[in-house]
Design a protein around this motif. Sequence first.
Motif, PDB file in Angstrom:
ATOM      1  N   MET A   1       0.574  -1.041  -0.004  1.00  0.00           N
ATOM      2  CA  MET A   1       0.219  -0.173   0.235  1.00  0.00           C
ATOM      3  C   MET A   1       0.748   1.413  -0.236  1.00  0.00           C
ATOM      4  N   LEU A   2       0.613   1.751  -1.017  1.00  0.00           N
ATOM      5  CA  LEU A   2       1.327   3.411  -0.953  1.00  0.00           C
ATOM      6  C   LEU A   2       0.761   4.529  -0.154  1.00  0.00           C
ATOM      7  N   PHE A   3       2.173   5.469   0.721  1.00  0.00           N
ATOM      8  CA  PHE A   3       1.069   6.571   1.079  1.00  0.00           C
ATOM      9  C   PHE A   3       1.335   7.403   0.204  1.00  0.00           C
ATOM     10  N   ASP A   4      -0.687   7.900   1.327  1.00  0.00           N
ATOM     11  CA  ASP A   4      -1.088   9.321   0.556  1.00  0.00           C
ATOM     12  C   ASP A   4      -0.349  10.007   1.205  1.00  0.00           C
ATOM     13  N   ALA A   5       0.290  11.272   0.541  1.00  0.00           N
ATOM     14  CA  ALA A   5       1.024  12.678   1.560  1.00  0.00           C
ATOM     15  C   ALA A   5      -0.435  13.079   1.483  1.00  0.00           C
ATOM     16  N   SER A   6      -1.431  13.459   0.774  1.00  0.00           N
ATOM     17  CA  SER A   6      -2.784  14.046   1.688  1.00  0.00           C
ATOM     18  C   SER A   6      -3.144  14.019   2.758  1.00  0.00           C
ATOM     19  N   ARG A   7      -3.057  12.926   3.186  1.00  0.00           N
ATOM     20  CA  ARG A   7      -3.780  12.547   4.628  1.00  0.00           C
ATOM     21  C   ARG A   7      -2.576  12.962   5.633  1.00  0.00           C
ATOM     22  N   ASP A   8      -3.540  12.828   6.780  1.00  0.00           N
ATOM     23  CA  ASP A   8      -2.448  13.313   7.904  1.00  0.00           C
ATOM     24  C   ASP A   8      -2.320  11.892   7.735  1.00  0.00           C
ATOM     25  N   ASP A   9      -1.799  10.825   8.204  1.00  0.00           N
ATOM     26  CA  ASP A   9      -1.358   9.674   8.811  1.00  0.00           C
ATOM     27  C   ASP A   9      -0.083   9.791   9.691  1.00  0.00           C
ATOM     28  N   VAL A  10       0.335   9.442  10.340  1.00  0.00           N
ATOM     29  CA  VAL A  10       1.473   9.527  11.066  1.00  0.00           C
ATOM     30  C   VAL A  10       2.002   7.643  10.605  1.00  0.00           C
ATOM     31  N   ILE A  11       2.469   7.001  10.156  1.00  0.00           N
ATOM     32  CA  ILE A  11       3.567   5.881   9.836  1.00  0.00           C
ATOM     33  C   ILE A  11       4.753   5.533  10.778  1.00  0.00           C
ATOM     34  N   SER A  12       5.899   4.897  11.479  1.00  0.00           N
ATOM     35  CA  SER A  12       6.372   4.447  11.943  1.00  0.00           C
ATOM     36  C   SER A  12       8.007   4.525  10.981  1.00  0.00           C
ATOM     37  N   VAL A  13       8.808   3.825  11.508  1.00  0.00           N
ATOM     38  CA  VAL A  13      10.290   4.223  10.629  1.00  0.00           C
ATOM     39  C   VAL A  13       9.879   2.636  10.232  1.00  0.00           C
ATOM     40  N   ALA A  14       9.898   1.598  10.842  1.00  0.00           N
ATOM     41  CA  ALA A  14       9.556   0.255  10.178  1.00  0.00           C
ATOM     42  C   ALA A  14       8.666   0.857   8.895  1.00  0.00           C
ATOM     43  N   THR A  15       7.533   1.037   9.158  1.00  0.00           N
ATOM     44  CA  THR A  15       6.796   0.898   7.737  1.00  0.00           C
ATOM     45  C   THR A  15       6.871   1.906   6.611  1.00  0.00           C
ATOM     46  N   LEU A  16       8.197   3.229   7.189  1.00  0.00           N
ATOM     47  CA  LEU A  16       8.528   3.185   5.518  1.00  0.00           C
ATOM     48  C   LEU A  16       9.735   2.529   5.024  1.00  0.00           C
ATOM     49  N   ASN A  17      10.321   1.867   5.790  1.00  0.00           N
ATOM     50  CA  ASN A  17      11.529   1.162   5.460  1.00  0.00           C
ATOM     51  C   ASN A  17      10.600  -0.237   4.630  1.00  0.00           C
ATOM     52  N   ARG A  18       9.734  -0.800   5.145  1.00  0.00           N
ATOM     53  CA  ARG A  18       9.234  -1.404   4.357  1.00  0.00           C
ATOM     54  C   ARG A  18       8.379  -1.712   2.752  1.00  0.00           C
ATOM     55  N   MET A  19       7.603  -0.241   2.851  1.00  0.00           N
ATOM     56  CA  MET A  19       6.788   0.580   1.970  1.00  0.00           C
ATOM     57  C   MET A  19       8.471   0.793   0.945  1.00  0.00           C
ATOM     58  N   ALA A  20       8.978   1.313   1.185  1.00  0.00           N
ATOM     59  CA  ALA A  20      10.538   1.390  -0.053  1.00  0.00           C
ATOM     60  C   ALA A  20      11.304   0.613   0.025  1.00  0.00           C
ATOM     61  N   ARG A  21      11.345  -0.710   0.766  1.00  0.00           N
ATOM     62  CA  ARG A  21      12.315  -1.607   0.203  1.00  0.00           C
ATOM     63  C   ARG A  21      11.012  -2.684  -0.643  1.00  0.00           C
TER      64      ARG A  21
END
Length: 451
Positions: A1-21
Amino acid sequence: MLFDASRDDVISVATLNRMARQLLEGGLPPTWISGEVSNLTLAASGHAYFSLKDGGAQIRCVMFRHRLSQAGFRPAEGMQLELRGTVTLYEARGDYQITVDTMRQAGLGRLYEAFEQLKARLAEQGLFDSAAKRPLPAHPRAIGVVTSPAAAALRDVITTLRRRMPSIPVILYPTPVQGEGAAQQVAAAIRLASERAETDVLIVCRGGGSIEDLWAFNEECVAWAIADSVIPVVTGVGHETDVTIADFVADRRAPTPTAAAELVSPDKAQLAAQLEQARRHLYRALARQLTDKSQHLDFLARRLSHPGERLRQQQERLRTARANLARLGRENIRRKQWSLDMAKTRLLGCEPGLAIPARRVQAARAALEHAMQSALADKSRHLARLDGMLGAMDPHAVLSRGYAIVENAVGRAIRAPAELADGETVTLRLAEGGTEAVVRHPSGTQADLPF
């Protein structure tokens, strides 16, 4: 699932790294990359960690143990490599890296590709099957070596064999091991050794070198020569990190020529130690058996005696038995005598009561004798009377007065002359014997004859 910058969701570093992978692995397909090895680390686990760099950038790389073992060599600092892998991200540290699937030395891509293709084709044809691998002889009568006479590998093999078991003859099948036509000559040397069958095991070896130097052992003709050999083949090509097609086909692979020589030859020192151990075990077993047999022999010797001694023992037992028998006889006689004396004593004690019966017996005896005398006299008188009567009736008594009895031939008494025939022989029974007479009738009839 891609991150939607228009939303105010806050994600963890682990989630970010998983998305990048996920973006990296899904957006960049596996590709070939070239560069220079630096910061190399070969971990105890067998994994390799290093950086691949060029003049403008570098990237972290990891090659896991099972992939590294299939590469055929180990990377080294400063080595120019061409590697193929997946671009990914190590989530725990956020490191951008490449997970390497395969690699080759730069400029040798064609050779590695040919290597992999031949390896796959021969594997499909069953040349690498473990079931086809033959066991090595434990005590070979002769060892063959296929290598160059000038190679340092030959000296290493011979030195090792002489050290371990100098009594085993070594037969060299010389051949070039690198250069143009080397593969065909190596294959020919292997086939020659197989045809002669004068050794029990064959070492195919050469020293270390570059992949080009070892390429003769990656040729298909060498692989088929090893597979067709009637002699078990051990390869010792290059160093421990060098892997060739010949290694996959051979019955056993050794990392070096020296190790190949150690594989095919028994160690005389070890055999001597085993022999000494067996000798000690045999000595102890024989000593134990000798002790047991000696004890058994002593036991039998105690049971065995000289015939004369056995005869003496039997005589002694006979004397003892005789003495015992005599003693028992005397004791029995004494017991019987004692019993008899006791009976006499009891009988004497009863004697006064026997006087009256004894007188009665005496009287009965006298009466019986008188009765017997009377009866005997009566019987004698009756017998005399009967004897008189019998004498009066006895015909022989008449004969004493001069009469005779005439008897015919069958002894019948004749009463009348008519019972006799003229000329018949008769017997005359007289008082004192008898005589024979012939009958003569006088004139006239027999009935008229007078008596």
